[in-house]
Design an enzyme around this catalytic site. Structure first.
Site, PDB file in Angstrom:
ATOM      1  CG  ASP A 104      66.629 -82.925  80.681  1.00 41.29           C
ATOM      2  OD1 ASP A 104      65.641 -83.240  81.240  1.00 41.29           O
ATOM      3  OD2 ASP A 104      66.628 -81.601  80.389  1.00 41.29           O
ATOM      4  CG  HIS A 155      67.118 -74.638  78.201  1.00 37.97           C
ATOM      5  ND1 HIS A 155      67.653 -73.968  79.243  1.00 37.97           N
ATOM      6  CD2 HIS A 155      66.034 -75.218  78.638  1.00 37.97           C
ATOM      7  CE1 HIS A 155      66.868 -74.537  80.221  1.00 37.97           C
ATOM      8  NE2 HIS A 155      66.047 -75.297  79.922  1.00 37.97           N
ATOM      9  CD  GLU A 179      71.277 -74.239  79.279  1.00 34.99           C
ATOM     10  OE1 GLU A 179      70.529 -73.161  78.497  1.00 34.99           O
ATOM     11  OE2 GLU A 179      71.557 -74.164  80.485  1.00 34.99           O
ATOM     12  CG  ASN A 185      68.380 -70.282  78.153  1.00 27.84           C
ATOM     13  OD1 ASN A 185      67.475 -71.324  78.071  1.00 27.84           O
ATOM     14  ND2 ASN A 185      69.578 -70.689  78.869  1.00 27.84           N
TER      15      ASN A 185
END
Ligand code: GLP
Length: 241
Positions: A67, A138, A143, A136
């Site tokens: 990313d 990810h 996400e 979280n």
């Protein structure tokens, strides 16, 4: 899911680097999927040491990063391009033409995403993908509630991710709100995957990842469907298993 627990961050880094070294020993022209974040930094340090000792060779390796933030120039110290140069590429013999990092500055992101995806396919697919995990759940910047079918795409970062990543920026306002990320489908096509996590702060999410069902609001849980995944964690990250 094959869970391997090692003592601490140092052991985690050595073990991950050892797995990458074995991969390159058997297949010197492997396609590696690489991650940013603090977790793989130690692994990259061990790889650099191995390279200096002549025990690993990146000459024929091809790399694809997961990313990149949108809107950061390559020269920006917070860009993942800069991160990869500083933490690995500047110190080993990876061929410049073999390095792929999504472009965060583009006039046509739709095309950029399609090109990234087709470059991975043209390279023969990712042989070994390294992943960290967000608090979280990810992976990359996929996400919670991401489409499991998504390929490389533009994502809006969750508030939690912006908070977690602000430590690298002067202020929370400076953290980009969007990123370009390989999708879950891109990641799932990798032949082998190593997900790494270290420290008490990751204990909750690792416990959920290992024990909970597959669900889109825990993106990493999709890895249960992959046939060759190692979850490599230290004792602190494993403390709630
Ligand atoms: C970032 C990256 C992820 C990484 C995650 C965890 O948001 N996009 O690829 O896995 O953070 O980072 P850390 O290893 O610093 O906990």
């Amino acid at each position: 899911m094959n869970v391997i627990v090692v003592k601490d961050y140092e052991a985690l880094s050595k073990t991950a680097a050892g797995l990458i070294q074995s991969q390159l020993m058997w297949s010197p022209d492997s396609v590696l999927g690489l991650a940013t974040g603090s977790t793989p930094v130690g692994t990259y340090k061990v790889l650099i040491d191995l390279f200096k000792k002549g025990e690993i060779n990146f000459e024929d390796v091809v790399t694809f990063n997961l990313d990149e933030y949108l809107g950061l120039e390559k020269s920006n110290e917070q860009s993942y391009y800069h991160f990869m140069r500083e933490n690995l590429f500047n110190h080993v013999n990876v061929n410049e033409d073999h390095i792929h990092i999504p472009n965060g500055i583009s006039d046509d992101f739709e095309q950029e995403c399609l090109n990234y995806e087709s470059d991975i396919v043209k390279a023969g697919g990712i042989d070994l993908q390294i992943l960290g995990i967000g608090h979280n759940g990810h992976i990359g910047f996929n996400e919670p509630n991401v489409e499991f079918e998504a390929k490389t795409h533009i994502v809006s970062l969750d508030e939690e991710t912006i908070e977690a990543n602000k430590r690298f920026f002067d202020s929370v306002e400076d953290v980009p709100k969007k990123a370009i990320s390989m999708g879950i489908k891109t990641i799932m096509r990798s032949k082998k995957i190593i997900l790494m996590a270290s420290g008490q702060g990751k204990a909750d999410i690792i416990s959920k990842l290992v024990k909970d069902d597959i669900r889109p609001n825990l993106p990493a849980s999709v890895l249960h469907l992959h046939e060759n995944v190692i979850v490599l964690i230290d004792e602190a990250a494993a403390s709630k298993l």
